[in-house]
Design an enzyme around this catalytic site. Structure first.
Site, PDB file in Angstrom:
ATOM      1  N   HIS A 253     -13.031   2.750   0.640  1.00 32.70           N
ATOM      2  CA  HIS A 253     -13.007   1.790   1.585  1.00 32.70           C
ATOM      3  C   HIS A 253     -13.926   0.196   1.085  1.00 32.70           C
ATOM      4  O   HIS A 253     -14.054  -0.524   2.005  1.00 32.70           O
ATOM      5  CB  HIS A 253     -14.223   2.116   2.952  1.00 32.70           C
ATOM      6  CG  HIS A 253     -12.842   2.831   3.344  1.00 32.70           C
ATOM      7  ND1 HIS A 253     -13.401   4.392   4.325  1.00 32.70           N
ATOM      8  CD2 HIS A 253     -11.448   3.042   4.586  1.00 32.70           C
ATOM      9  CE1 HIS A 253     -12.848   5.041   4.319  1.00 32.70           C
ATOM     10  NE2 HIS A 253     -11.411   4.612   4.751  1.00 32.70           N
TER      11      HIS A 253
ATOM     12  N   GLU B 114      -8.288  -6.334   5.790  1.00 28.48           N
ATOM     13  CA  GLU B 114      -8.031  -5.342   4.182  1.00 28.48           C
ATOM     14  C   GLU B 114      -6.949  -6.281   3.383  1.00 28.48           C
ATOM     15  O   GLU B 114      -7.213  -6.732   2.526  1.00 28.48           O
ATOM     16  CB  GLU B 114      -7.982  -3.705   4.229  1.00 28.48           C
ATOM     17  CG  GLU B 114      -8.919  -3.108   4.578  1.00 28.48           C
ATOM     18  CD  GLU B 114      -8.828  -1.572   4.782  1.00 28.48           C
ATOM     19  OE1 GLU B 114      -8.625  -1.867   5.597  1.00 28.48           O
ATOM     20  OE2 GLU B 114      -9.304  -1.339   3.428  1.00 28.48           O
TER      21      GLU B 114
ATOM     22  N   ARG C   3      -2.079  -2.258  -3.255  1.00 28.67           N
ATOM     23  CA  ARG C   3      -4.087  -1.924  -2.769  1.00 28.67           C
ATOM     24  C   ARG C   3      -3.922  -0.692  -3.931  1.00 28.67           C
ATOM     25  O   ARG C   3      -3.210   0.665  -3.939  1.00 28.67           O
ATOM     26  CB  ARG C   3      -3.785  -1.196  -1.630  1.00 28.67           C
ATOM     27  CG  ARG C   3      -5.285   0.018  -0.822  1.00 28.67           C
ATOM     28  CD  ARG C   3      -5.434  -0.291   0.620  1.00 28.67           C
ATOM     29  NE  ARG C   3      -6.721   1.471   0.626  1.00 28.67           N
ATOM     30  CZ  ARG C   3      -6.063   1.933   1.107  1.00 28.67           C
ATOM     31  NH1 ARG C   3      -5.369   1.564   2.740  1.00 28.67           N
ATOM     32  NH2 ARG C   3      -7.372   2.362   1.429  1.00 28.67           N
TER      33      ARG C   3
ATOM     34  N   ARG D 294     -10.915  15.528   7.809  1.00 30.80           N
ATOM     35  CA  ARG D 294     -12.075  15.851   6.739  1.00 30.80           C
ATOM     36  C   ARG D 294     -13.429  16.302   7.323  1.00 30.80           C
ATOM     37  O   ARG D 294     -13.548  15.316   8.657  1.00 30.80           O
ATOM     38  CB  ARG D 294     -11.568  14.695   5.811  1.00 30.80           C
ATOM     39  CG  ARG D 294     -10.092  14.389   5.697  1.00 30.80           C
ATOM     40  CD  ARG D 294     -10.705  13.455   4.016  1.00 30.80           C
ATOM     41  NE  ARG D 294      -9.258  12.835   3.818  1.00 30.80           N
ATOM     42  CZ  ARG D 294      -9.413  11.391   3.843  1.00 30.80           C
ATOM     43  NH1 ARG D 294     -10.268  10.673   3.899  1.00 30.80           N
ATOM     44  NH2 ARG D 294      -8.483  10.490   3.005  1.00 30.80           N
TER      45      ARG D 294
ATOM     46  N   ASN E 205       0.652  -1.206   0.504  1.00 28.37           N
ATOM     47  CA  ASN E 205      -0.207   0.042   0.299  1.00 28.37           C
ATOM     48  C   ASN E 205       0.975   0.893   0.098  1.00 28.37           C
ATOM     49  O   ASN E 205       1.486   1.218   0.866  1.00 28.37           O
ATOM     50  CB  ASN E 205      -0.952  -0.080   1.034  1.00 28.37           C
ATOM     51  CG  ASN E 205      -2.130   1.081   1.178  1.00 28.37           C
ATOM     52  OD1 ASN E 205      -1.868   1.692   0.490  1.00 28.37           O
ATOM     53  ND2 ASN E 205      -2.777   1.510   2.207  1.00 28.37           N
TER      54      ASN E 205
END
Ligand code: ADP
Length: 398
Positions: free
Chosen positions: A178, A384, A89, A239, A10
């Protein structure tokens, strides 16, 4: 006996997260985190059997250097020859990819074409792919997209109410992220409540530094809170989530801010950090709120209220709700966020068993609603990396 090990990568613009998994047992044999890559201070930290050690990357400070250091580390343990494929990813697959894909030249060209949709992430992901191709020459590489799972969203869920020309010309629509986490968590949650995921309505909240919530009906994403970018939706670490787009002209006129500056403010200085004026880390905000810090209390309240509103909205998208599911660092560990959120939702029949809410944390899975209560409230630790490893193995013919 030779093992089927999968390297999962990733890559960010200056970071590289890696994990080497045994695809059969799911065990993580080695993990690493490269940081400050592309700068002279670059280093990589390896973790094996709970022990960490750091290697400076001074003479090879880019992503290829970091992957090279990872290969050296694998050689130390005699594991290098067992690595059979590399899974990446990849943040954005646009409308082209609704599933993972074996990487070839055409896929790389498509990922390059998606760069305008994810200008920070996709170039970094491509850097990781090229580094793996250089260092693990000859191994199959697979791309697993954050967006792919949401490609089942119906048109009325992914369409913004802006001129159609923006969709036709720029593919401006809601994508969601996600996806790999939701795809892993949905069948796990269905199993826990004793249902088949193909016959089940789930609302899944993935709450980490980034946070989003998805309605999954019969195994397919129906709607999700992140949109064209990961900025939309829930309150996150830094965020803002949903905000009136009118903030752009307002701050331009009144604070002399550029588009980039407003974007930076909404992505990096807002959310828990912005409201609490303390931290983006939920643990710190939660502790401060418990001690009476006003900003932290407000940050927790806004986060839980927004999340509750979205849970009700996602019940619309799923056509009802058999289970509300919490996952991600906050969803798996914060009994406070779960309790404050579910407190808004008694009218939907959602309730918590207080003891179970405290017990099911720190890597445990389970039901945290009272016995027999419907809809159920469930906690599922996400994985994941395992999902990426399984896709990579399957597409590599392992
Ligand atoms: P990422 O999105 O980077 O993968 P994670 O899923 O690891 O992030 O989630 C990180 C968040 O989880 C942080 O805000 C952290 O404070 C929060 N978190 C982890 N453990 C706890 C805990 N025990 N209580 C509250 N929040 C926690």
């Amino acid at each position: 006996m030779s093992k089927n090990l999968i390297l999962v990568l990733n890559c960010g613009s200056s970071s590289l997260k890696g994990a080497v998994l045994d695809n059969d047992s799911g065990e993580v044999l080695l993990s690493c985190l490269g940081e400050k890559l592309t700068t002279p201070d670059a280093y990589i930290t390896f973790k094996k059997d709970g022990q960490k050690h750091r290697v400076e990357l001074a003479d090879r400070h880019d992503h290829t250097g970091a992957v090279g250091a990872l290969l050296d580390e694998l050689k130390k343990y005699g594991l290098d020859a067992d690595v059979k494929a590399v899974g990446h990813r990849v943040v954005h697959g646009g409308e082209k990819y609704s599933a993972s894909v074996l990487i070839n030249d055409e896929v790389i060209a498509q990922l390059e074409a998606c760069i305008p949709l994810a200008p920070l992430h996709n170039p970094a992901n491509l850097t990781g792919i090229r580094a793996a191709q250089a260092i693990f020459a000859g191994l199959p590489n697979v791309a697993v997209f954050d967006t792919a799972f949401h490609q089942t969203m119906p048109e009325h869920a992914y369409t913004y109410a802006v001129p159609r020309a923006l969709y036709k010309k720029y593919a401006f629509r809601r994508y969601g992220f996600h996806g790999t986490s939701f795809r892993f968590v949905a069948p796990e949650a269905a199993r826990i409540i004793g249902k088949d995921v193909k016959d089940c309505r789930l609302v899944i909240a993935h709450l980490g530094n980034g946070a989003s919530i998805t309605a999954v009906k019969n195994g397919e994403s129906q709607d999700t809170s992140m949109g064209f970018t990961p900025l939309e939706g829930l309150v996150m670490g830094t965020r803002s989530g949903d905000v009136d787009a009118g903030i752009y002209p307002f701050l331009a006129a009144n604070a002399g801010m550029s588009v980039e500056e407003v974007s930076d403010l909404l992505n990096k200085k807002s959310g828990l950090l912005g409201i609490s004026e303390l931290s983006n880390d939920c643990r710190i905000v939660e502790e401060a709120a418990a001690e009476g810090h006003e900003g932290a209390k407000l940050a927790m309240a806004v986060t839980a209220y927004r999340l509750a509103k979205y849970i009700a909205a996602m019940a619309v998208a799923a056509g009802g709700i058999d289970a509300l599911v919490f996952t991600g660092g906050i969803g798996e560990n914060s009994d406070a966020v779960r309790a404050q959120t579910v407190a808004h939702l008694a009218f939907l029949g959602l309730k918590l068993d207080e003891q179970a809410n405290v017990d099911v944390r720190f890597g445990k899975e389970g039901i945290i609603s009272p016995k027999g209560q419907t809809p159920a409230v469930v906690v599922v630790p996400t994985n994941e990396e395992l999902m990426i490893a399984h896709d990579t193995a399957a597409l590599s013919g392992l």
